[in-house]
Design a protein around this motif. Structure first.
Motif, PDB file in Angstrom:
ATOM      1  N   VAL A  26       0.835  -1.205   0.000  1.00 18.11           N
ATOM      2  CA  VAL A  26       0.000   0.000   0.000  1.00 18.11           C
ATOM      3  C   VAL A  26       0.870   1.254   0.000  1.00 18.11           C
ATOM      4  O   VAL A  26       0.536   2.252  -0.657  1.00 18.11           O
ATOM      5  N   THR A  27       1.990   1.219   0.715  1.00 22.71           N
ATOM      6  CA  THR A  27       2.903   2.360   0.703  1.00 22.71           C
ATOM      7  C   THR A  27       3.425   2.616  -0.706  1.00 22.71           C
ATOM      8  O   THR A  27       3.530   3.772  -1.150  1.00 22.71           O
ATOM      9  N   GLU A  28       3.735   1.556  -1.431  1.00 25.23           N
ATOM     10  CA  GLU A  28       4.203   1.704  -2.819  1.00 25.23           C
ATOM     11  C   GLU A  28       3.122   2.363  -3.678  1.00 25.23           C
ATOM     12  O   GLU A  28       3.417   3.225  -4.515  1.00 25.23           O
ATOM     13  N   LEU A  29       1.865   1.962  -3.478  1.00 22.13           N
ATOM     14  CA  LEU A  29       0.764   2.597  -4.209  1.00 22.13           C
ATOM     15  C   LEU A  29       0.668   4.076  -3.862  1.00 22.13           C
ATOM     16  O   LEU A  29       0.538   4.931  -4.746  1.00 22.13           O
ATOM     17  N   ALA A  30       0.721   4.391  -2.564  1.00 14.28           N
ATOM     18  CA  ALA A  30       0.594   5.782  -2.128  1.00 14.28           C
ATOM     19  C   ALA A  30       1.697   6.652  -2.726  1.00 14.28           C
ATOM     20  O   ALA A  30       1.442   7.780  -3.192  1.00 14.28           O
ATOM     21  N   VAL A  31       2.927   6.156  -2.722  1.00  8.99           N
ATOM     22  CA  VAL A  31       4.048   6.928  -3.271  1.00  8.99           C
ATOM     23  C   VAL A  31       3.871   7.129  -4.774  1.00  8.99           C
ATOM     24  O   VAL A  31       4.107   8.234  -5.305  1.00  8.99           O
ATOM     25  N   ALA A  32       3.437   6.080  -5.476  1.00 14.57           N
ATOM     26  CA  ALA A  32       3.217   6.206  -6.922  1.00 14.57           C
ATOM     27  C   ALA A  32       2.147   7.260  -7.214  1.00 14.57           C
ATOM     28  O   ALA A  32       2.302   8.077  -8.143  1.00 14.57           O
ATOM     29  N   GLU A  33       1.078   7.266  -6.424  1.00  8.76           N
ATOM     30  CA  GLU A  33       0.021   8.250  -6.647  1.00  8.76           C
ATOM     31  C   GLU A  33       0.477   9.659  -6.301  1.00  8.76           C
ATOM     32  O   GLU A  33       0.133  10.623  -7.008  1.00  8.76           O
ATOM     33  N   LEU A  34       1.258   9.796  -5.228  1.00  9.65           N
ATOM     34  CA  LEU A  34       1.794  11.112  -4.887  1.00  9.65           C
ATOM     35  C   LEU A  34       2.665  11.655  -6.011  1.00  9.65           C
ATOM     36  O   LEU A  34       2.559  12.821  -6.401  1.00  9.65           O
ATOM     37  N   ASN A  35       3.539  10.810  -6.513  1.00  8.34           N
ATOM     38  CA  ASN A  35       4.461  11.268  -7.559  1.00  8.34           C
ATOM     39  C   ASN A  35       3.717  11.610  -8.848  1.00  8.34           C
ATOM     40  O   ASN A  35       4.092  12.555  -9.556  1.00  8.34           O
ATOM     41  N   ALA A  36       2.643  10.874  -9.143  1.00  2.54           N
ATOM     42  CA  ALA A  36       1.841  11.200 -10.328  1.00  2.54           C
ATOM     43  C   ALA A  36       1.154  12.554 -10.173  1.00  2.54           C
ATOM     44  O   ALA A  36       0.834  13.211 -11.174  1.00  2.54           O
ATOM     45  N   ALA A  37       0.954  12.964  -8.917  1.00  2.00           N
ATOM     46  CA  ALA A  37       0.286  14.251  -8.640  1.00  2.00           C
ATOM     47  C   ALA A  37       1.271  15.366  -8.318  1.00  2.00           C
ATOM     48  O   ALA A  37       0.866  16.441  -7.880  1.00  2.00           O
ATOM     49  N   GLY A  38       2.568  15.130  -8.493  1.00  2.00           N
ATOM     50  CA  GLY A  38       3.549  16.199  -8.286  1.00  2.00           C
ATOM     51  C   GLY A  38       4.407  16.078  -7.057  1.00  2.00           C
ATOM     52  O   GLY A  38       5.207  16.969  -6.770  1.00  2.00           O
ATOM     53  N   GLY A  39       4.259  14.988  -6.292  1.00  2.00           N
ATOM     54  CA  GLY A  39       5.126  14.764  -5.141  1.00  2.00           C
ATOM     55  C   GLY A  39       4.751  15.622  -3.941  1.00  2.00           C
ATOM     56  O   GLY A  39       3.592  15.982  -3.745  1.00  2.00           O
ATOM     57  N   ILE A  40       5.736  15.962  -3.144  1.00  2.00           N
ATOM     58  CA  ILE A  40       5.558  16.830  -1.977  1.00  2.00           C
ATOM     59  C   ILE A  40       6.399  18.082  -2.170  1.00  2.00           C
ATOM     60  O   ILE A  40       7.607  17.999  -2.393  1.00  2.00           O
ATOM     61  N   LEU A  41       5.762  19.224  -2.139  1.00  2.00           N
ATOM     62  CA  LEU A  41       6.429  20.515  -2.399  1.00  2.00           C
ATOM     63  C   LEU A  41       7.182  20.481  -3.729  1.00  2.00           C
ATOM     64  O   LEU A  41       8.263  21.066  -3.868  1.00  2.00           O
ATOM     65  N   GLY A  42       6.574  19.780  -4.703  1.00  2.00           N
ATOM     66  CA  GLY A  42       7.174  19.701  -6.023  1.00  2.00           C
ATOM     67  C   GLY A  42       8.346  18.742  -6.140  1.00  2.00           C
ATOM     68  O   GLY A  42       8.967  18.663  -7.206  1.00  2.00           O
ATOM     69  N   ARG A  43       8.647  18.019  -5.077  1.00  2.00           N
ATOM     70  CA  ARG A  43       9.778  17.084  -5.088  1.00  2.00           C
ATOM     71  C   ARG A  43       9.282  15.655  -5.198  1.00  2.00           C
ATOM     72  O   ARG A  43       8.279  15.289  -4.562  1.00  2.00           O
TER      73      ARG A  43
END
Length: 351
Positions: A26-43
């Motif tokens: 689930v963590t891998e899914l969450a990270v993939a979705e975050l990165n598809a949406a621009g990450g955290i503070l653009g990183r």
């Protein structure tokens, strides 16, 4: 652009190891979705996994090195209160730390943000409902021997007198796993006290072993069980024959028919395939932790603890549990009572 590295504390060994594969997936899914949406503070975001099940001196050393070298920028992941209390002194005021597990309550240390359930909101209304609907008044507590089970029992004991409910006994067993003789002794005490219900405050494989021993003694047919960590992986480990009259309470179940819950399961299967580990409450909490962290840091505009502490109160976001609202450093959300049905749960109702 430099990565935003999230230290992710998950159990891969010991009693909590049963949650590890689904929590990682689930963590891998969450990270993939975050990165598809621009990450955290653009990183771009990367999760660095740390084994919370290893001996605590080794874990503290590993985490201290990661913090001292600036290798991680935040901390989350499903792990026990014993682990949280071991690592908070290292993390406090250095990086934001989202703790997503159900726990004993009253955590106010700087930089620590809680999305998990607490006893007054989770267990008190569940026990009240079981008293009203099943007449369960006499409870025996069986827990692992550390802060979460002991403090939870203390908090509830003071609250339950208003319901005409009492704890008729309590036993706390070794955190790394009770012996067969210890389990047998506890089950004999449950019978001797004429308990109508057992509050099971045990992690992972410890709870599985208790369920099996409970059923072998025939207690599952006449004594109700209520747990806060019982999820789908533990049901499979216990076996369908051992889950009669077993209830769980929490903020998320795989069988919830809400749009948010169904969406998470659908995205998880699409990402990992049908053979992925079962998504349970601990795994969903990991997803919650990652997205709460992103929301807190983005609102603060910075990952510094001073900034996140200033901005967290009143923050809202929508996740798999629905709308989450922070009051101080604790998130509030919907809670449910469910009854085990083989290897899944039937929803009894919202609390």
């Amino acid at each position: 652009m430099s990565e935003f590295v999230v230290g992710t504390l998950l159990h891969f060994q010991g009693p909590g190891g049963i949650y590890g594969p689904s929590c990682q997936a689930v963590t891998e899914l969450a990270v993939a979705e975050l990165n598809a949406a621009g990450g955290i503070l653009g990183r771009p975001v990367r999760a660095e996994l740390l084994d919370a099940g290893q001996p605590r001196p080794a874990l503290r050393g590993q985490l201290a090195r990661a913090l001292d070298t600036g290798r991680i920028h935040a901390l989350t992941g499903w792990h026990t209160s014993a682990v949280r209390n071991a690592v908070v002194p290292l993390v406090q005021r250095r990086v934001p730390y989202v703790y997503p597990a159900a726990y004993e309550g009253a955590e106010t240390r700087p930089g620590l943000y809680v999305t998990g359930e607490v006893p007054s909101a989770q267990l008190f209304p569940a026990i009240a409902r079981l008293r009203a609907e099943a007449g369960t008044r006499r409870w025996f507590v069986v827990g692992d021997d550390y802060a979460w089970p002991r403090r939870t029992a203390q908090v509830l004991a003071a609250q339950l007198t208003s319901l005409g409910v009492q704890f008729v006994g309590a036993r706390f067993l070794p955190e790394q796993g009770p012996s067969a003789a210890q389990l047998a002794h506890v089950l004999a005490e449950v019978e001797a006290t004429a308990a109508q219900g057992v509050l099971v405050l045990m992690v992972g494989q410890n709870g599985v072993r208790f369920n099996r021993a409970f059923a072998r003694r025939g207690l599952h047919e006449r004594v109700l069980r209520l747990s806060t960590l019982m999820e789908e992986n533990m049901l499979m480990g216990s076996g369908a024959a051992a889950t009669t009259n077993l209830y769980s309470t929490g903020g998320w179940f795989r069988s919830l028919a809400t749009g948010e819950a169904l969406d998470l399961v659908g995205r998880y299967v699409a990402h990992h395939g049908n053979g992925a580990p079962a998504v349970g409450a601990a795994a969903e909490a990991c997803y919650e932790g990652v997205f709460a962290l992103r929301t807190i840091v983005e609102r603060a505009g910075s990952p510094t603890v001073a900034a996140t502490d200033r901005s967290v109160d009143g923050l809202t976001y929508d996740g798999p549990r629905g709308r989450m609202l922070f009051r101080g450093n604790h998130a509030q959300h919907r809670l449910y009572l469910a009854r085990a049905d083989g290897f899944d749960f039937d929803l009894v109702g919202e609390l």
